[in-house]
Design a protein around this motif. Sequence first.
Motif, PDB file in Angstrom:
ATOM      1  N   ALA A 103       0.831  -1.208   0.000  1.00  0.00           N
ATOM      2  CA  ALA A 103       0.000   0.000   0.000  1.00  0.00           C
ATOM      3  C   ALA A 103       0.861   1.253   0.000  1.00  0.00           C
ATOM      4  CB  ALA A 103      -0.921   0.010   1.215  1.00  0.00           C
ATOM      5  N   ALA A 104       2.095   1.134   0.479  1.00  0.00           N
ATOM      6  CA  ALA A 104       3.000   2.283   0.547  1.00  0.00           C
ATOM      7  C   ALA A 104       4.401   1.772   0.850  1.00  0.00           C
ATOM      8  CB  ALA A 104       2.553   3.277   1.615  1.00  0.00           C
ATOM      9  N   VAL A 105       5.382   2.633   0.591  1.00  0.00           N
ATOM     10  CA  VAL A 105       6.767   2.376   0.996  1.00  0.00           C
ATOM     11  C   VAL A 105       7.196   3.521   1.898  1.00  0.00           C
ATOM     12  CG1 VAL A 105       9.163   2.114   0.246  1.00  0.00           C
ATOM     13  CG2 VAL A 105       7.314   1.112  -1.114  1.00  0.00           C
ATOM     14  N   TYR A 162       7.126   4.964  -7.520  1.00  0.00           N
ATOM     15  CA  TYR A 162       6.807   5.397  -8.883  1.00  0.00           C
ATOM     16  C   TYR A 162       6.334   4.218  -9.729  1.00  0.00           C
ATOM     17  CZ  TYR A 162       7.315   7.397 -13.535  1.00  0.00           C
ATOM     18  OH  TYR A 162       7.079   7.809 -14.814  1.00  0.00           O
ATOM     19  N   ALA A 163       7.059   3.115  -9.632  1.00  0.00           N
ATOM     20  CA  ALA A 163       6.728   1.948 -10.455  1.00  0.00           C
ATOM     21  C   ALA A 163       5.390   1.335 -10.065  1.00  0.00           C
ATOM     22  CB  ALA A 163       7.825   0.902 -10.354  1.00  0.00           C
ATOM     23  N   LEU A 164       5.082   1.345  -8.763  1.00  0.00           N
ATOM     24  CA  LEU A 164       3.867   0.705  -8.267  1.00  0.00           C
ATOM     25  C   LEU A 164       2.698   1.681  -8.133  1.00  0.00           C
ATOM     26  CD1 LEU A 164       5.581  -1.402  -5.452  1.00  0.00           C
ATOM     27  CD2 LEU A 164       4.708  -2.280  -7.636  1.00  0.00           C
ATOM     28  N   ASP A 165       2.989   2.996  -8.304  1.00  0.00           N
ATOM     29  CA  ASP A 165       1.978   4.047  -8.157  1.00  0.00           C
ATOM     30  C   ASP A 165       1.336   3.993  -6.767  1.00  0.00           C
ATOM     31  OD1 ASP A 165       0.467   6.241  -8.885  1.00  0.00           O
ATOM     32  OD2 ASP A 165      -1.134   5.058  -9.788  1.00  0.00           O
ATOM     33  N   ILE A 166       2.198   3.994  -5.750  1.00  0.00           N
ATOM     34  CA  ILE A 166       1.743   3.980  -4.354  1.00  0.00           C
ATOM     35  C   ILE A 166       2.419   5.126  -3.601  1.00  0.00           C
ATOM     36  CG2 ILE A 166       1.212   1.513  -4.270  1.00  0.00           C
ATOM     37  CD1 ILE A 166       3.927   1.036  -2.985  1.00  0.00           C
ATOM     38  N   PRO A 167       1.886   5.501  -2.446  1.00  0.00           N
ATOM     39  CA  PRO A 167       2.431   6.650  -1.713  1.00  0.00           C
ATOM     40  C   PRO A 167       3.816   6.382  -1.116  1.00  0.00           C
ATOM     41  CG  PRO A 167       0.176   6.166  -1.025  1.00  0.00           C
ATOM     42  CD  PRO A 167       0.635   5.006  -1.838  1.00  0.00           C
TER      43      PRO A 167
END
Length: 229
Positions: free
Chosen positions: A60-62, A86-91
């Motif tokens: 869900a996020a990094v 960026y690659a996963l489009d997560i916050p």
Amino acid sequence: MMTLILSLETSSPVCSIALHRDGQLLSQTELRLEKSHSSHLSLLIQQLLDNTSTTLQELAAVAVSDGPGSYTGLRIGGAAAKGLCYALDIPLIAIGTLPAMARQVAAYTPPAEDLLLCPMLDARRMEVYSALYAPDGREVLAPAPLILDSETLAEQLAHHRLLFFGNGAAKFAPLVDSANAGFLTDVEPSAVAVGALAYEAFLRQDFRDVAYYEPFYLKEVHTTTPKAK
């Protein structure tokens, strides 16, 4: 819906990563090998995901340790976190190294009204990056570079018990002559504490701009040009 957060801590010589689900630790791993972050971080992440039967697409996020700390380490962790987000489009979530260390120690320190937690990270010579926190996480003194001498934090030591820890605290111990000073050894920044704070930040939607994020170096980065042979 469960919230999986991958946390990276690369601000010190210890390369630490952790995976939390809804704020609860699932797994962690650390590598205590000097100058190993750039060559081992991706492998450690993949191994952790494999060991927990988790995929990157489930994140869900990094979260990343924001600093202060090693310039090189912070850049490596920040670049890895930004790339994944960026690659996963997560916050992207950034957690201060010093408040995370305070959270880490507070977890096993009995609370007391007059106790303040003081993480210290070595900034070379007689300087450290430091801050003061109450056991509940409240910031008492903002992160700052401190020159260590016998008068450092004297006012605070006159009115509170201070617990010092981190790889810069050992330099301070011989300079302190106060019954209010206590020292813990072997406390290193950990992705576990970063992940615990990251879940709280996730619930607040306290995210960073992936494109423009830079670590909190606290001091300007100084680079030199190698001398020609």
